[in-house]
Design a protein around this motif. Structure first.
Motif, PDB file in Angstrom:
ATOM      1  N   LEU A  17      27.041  51.649  26.245  1.00 31.32           N
ATOM      2  CA  LEU A  17      27.287  52.398  27.483  1.00 31.32           C
ATOM      3  C   LEU A  17      27.876  51.526  28.584  1.00 31.32           C
ATOM      4  O   LEU A  17      28.679  51.998  29.394  1.00 31.32           O
ATOM      5  CB  LEU A  17      25.984  53.021  27.998  1.00 31.32           C
ATOM      6  N   HIS A  18      27.474  50.259  28.634  1.00 30.43           N
ATOM      7  CA  HIS A  18      27.881  49.376  29.720  1.00 30.43           C
ATOM      8  C   HIS A  18      28.937  48.357  29.288  1.00 30.43           C
ATOM      9  O   HIS A  18      29.187  47.390  29.996  1.00 30.43           O
ATOM     10  CB  HIS A  18      26.657  48.648  30.291  1.00 30.43           C
ATOM     11  N   ARG A  19      29.571  48.572  28.131  1.00 34.95           N
ATOM     12  CA  ARG A  19      30.614  47.652  27.644  1.00 34.95           C
ATOM     13  C   ARG A  19      31.823  47.703  28.565  1.00 34.95           C
ATOM     14  O   ARG A  19      32.295  48.773  28.920  1.00 34.95           O
ATOM     15  CB  ARG A  19      31.023  48.042  26.236  1.00 34.95           C
ATOM     16  N   CYS A  25      32.519  47.872  34.374  1.00 38.20           N
ATOM     17  CA  CYS A  25      31.536  48.646  33.613  1.00 38.20           C
ATOM     18  C   CYS A  25      31.842  50.129  33.860  1.00 38.20           C
ATOM     19  O   CYS A  25      31.872  50.567  35.012  1.00 38.20           O
ATOM     20  CB  CYS A  25      30.113  48.324  34.088  1.00 38.20           C
ATOM     21  N   PRO A  26      32.080  50.903  32.797  1.00 33.53           N
ATOM     22  CA  PRO A  26      32.410  52.312  32.998  1.00 33.53           C
ATOM     23  C   PRO A  26      31.242  53.137  33.533  1.00 33.53           C
ATOM     24  O   PRO A  26      31.442  54.180  34.153  1.00 33.53           O
ATOM     25  CB  PRO A  26      32.814  52.793  31.604  1.00 33.53           C
ATOM     26  N   ARG A  27      30.042  52.669  33.314  1.00 31.09           N
ATOM     27  CA  ARG A  27      28.857  53.416  33.764  1.00 31.09           C
ATOM     28  C   ARG A  27      28.486  53.086  35.211  1.00 31.09           C
ATOM     29  O   ARG A  27      28.219  53.970  36.007  1.00 31.09           O
ATOM     30  CB  ARG A  27      27.699  53.092  32.822  1.00 31.09           C
ATOM     31  N   CYS A  28      28.463  51.783  35.533  1.00 29.93           N
ATOM     32  CA  CYS A  28      28.056  51.335  36.869  1.00 29.93           C
ATOM     33  C   CYS A  28      29.228  51.185  37.836  1.00 29.93           C
ATOM     34  O   CYS A  28      29.049  51.277  39.043  1.00 29.93           O
ATOM     35  CB  CYS A  28      27.339  49.993  36.781  1.00 29.93           C
ATOM     36  N   GLY A  29      30.392  50.876  37.275  1.00 31.09           N
ATOM     37  CA  GLY A  29      31.561  50.665  38.119  1.00 31.09           C
ATOM     38  C   GLY A  29      31.671  49.253  38.670  1.00 31.09           C
ATOM     39  O   GLY A  29      32.592  48.961  39.423  1.00 31.09           O
ATOM     40  N   ARG A  33      30.429  41.896  34.221  1.00 36.90           N
ATOM     41  CA  ARG A  33      29.221  42.375  33.555  1.00 36.90           C
ATOM     42  C   ARG A  33      28.204  42.884  34.575  1.00 36.90           C
ATOM     43  O   ARG A  33      28.032  42.310  35.645  1.00 36.90           O
ATOM     44  CB  ARG A  33      28.572  41.249  32.748  1.00 36.90           C
ATOM     45  N   CYS A  34      27.500  43.960  34.202  1.00 37.26           N
ATOM     46  CA  CYS A  34      26.479  44.524  35.085  1.00 37.26           C
ATOM     47  C   CYS A  34      25.090  44.090  34.613  1.00 37.26           C
ATOM     48  O   CYS A  34      24.919  43.589  33.502  1.00 37.26           O
ATOM     49  CB  CYS A  34      26.594  46.039  35.118  1.00 37.26           C
ATOM     50  N   TRP A  35      24.083  44.308  35.456  1.00 43.16           N
ATOM     51  CA  TRP A  35      22.712  43.923  35.102  1.00 43.16           C
ATOM     52  C   TRP A  35      22.167  44.691  33.911  1.00 43.16           C
ATOM     53  O   TRP A  35      21.502  44.100  33.054  1.00 43.16           O
ATOM     54  CB  TRP A  35      21.788  44.059  36.306  1.00 43.16           C
TER      55      TRP A  35
END
Length: 53
Positions: A17-19, A25-29, A33-35
């Motif tokens: 989901l966060h690749r 990050c497509p999920r977080c924006g 890299r996101c947490w």
């Protein structure tokens, strides 16, 4: 009777989901890299280290 395969670990789902796509990050924006990705990657590393026990 069919035996179902075990469900994939939560961290596999979160890694996908966060690749990163196009540097975000497509999920977080977030850029790079996101947490949630970092947490899932750490869980993957631990799972690999403890798999042989």
């Amino acid at each position: 009777m069919s035996v179902d395969a075990p469900a994939a670990p939560w961290w596999q789902r979160d890694l996908e989901l966060h690749r990163q796509r196009d540097g975000r990050c497509p999920r977080c924006g977030t850029r790079k890299r996101c947490w949630p990705w970092a947490t899932a990657n750490a869980a993957r590393v631990v799972a690999r280290m403890t798999a042989g026990r």
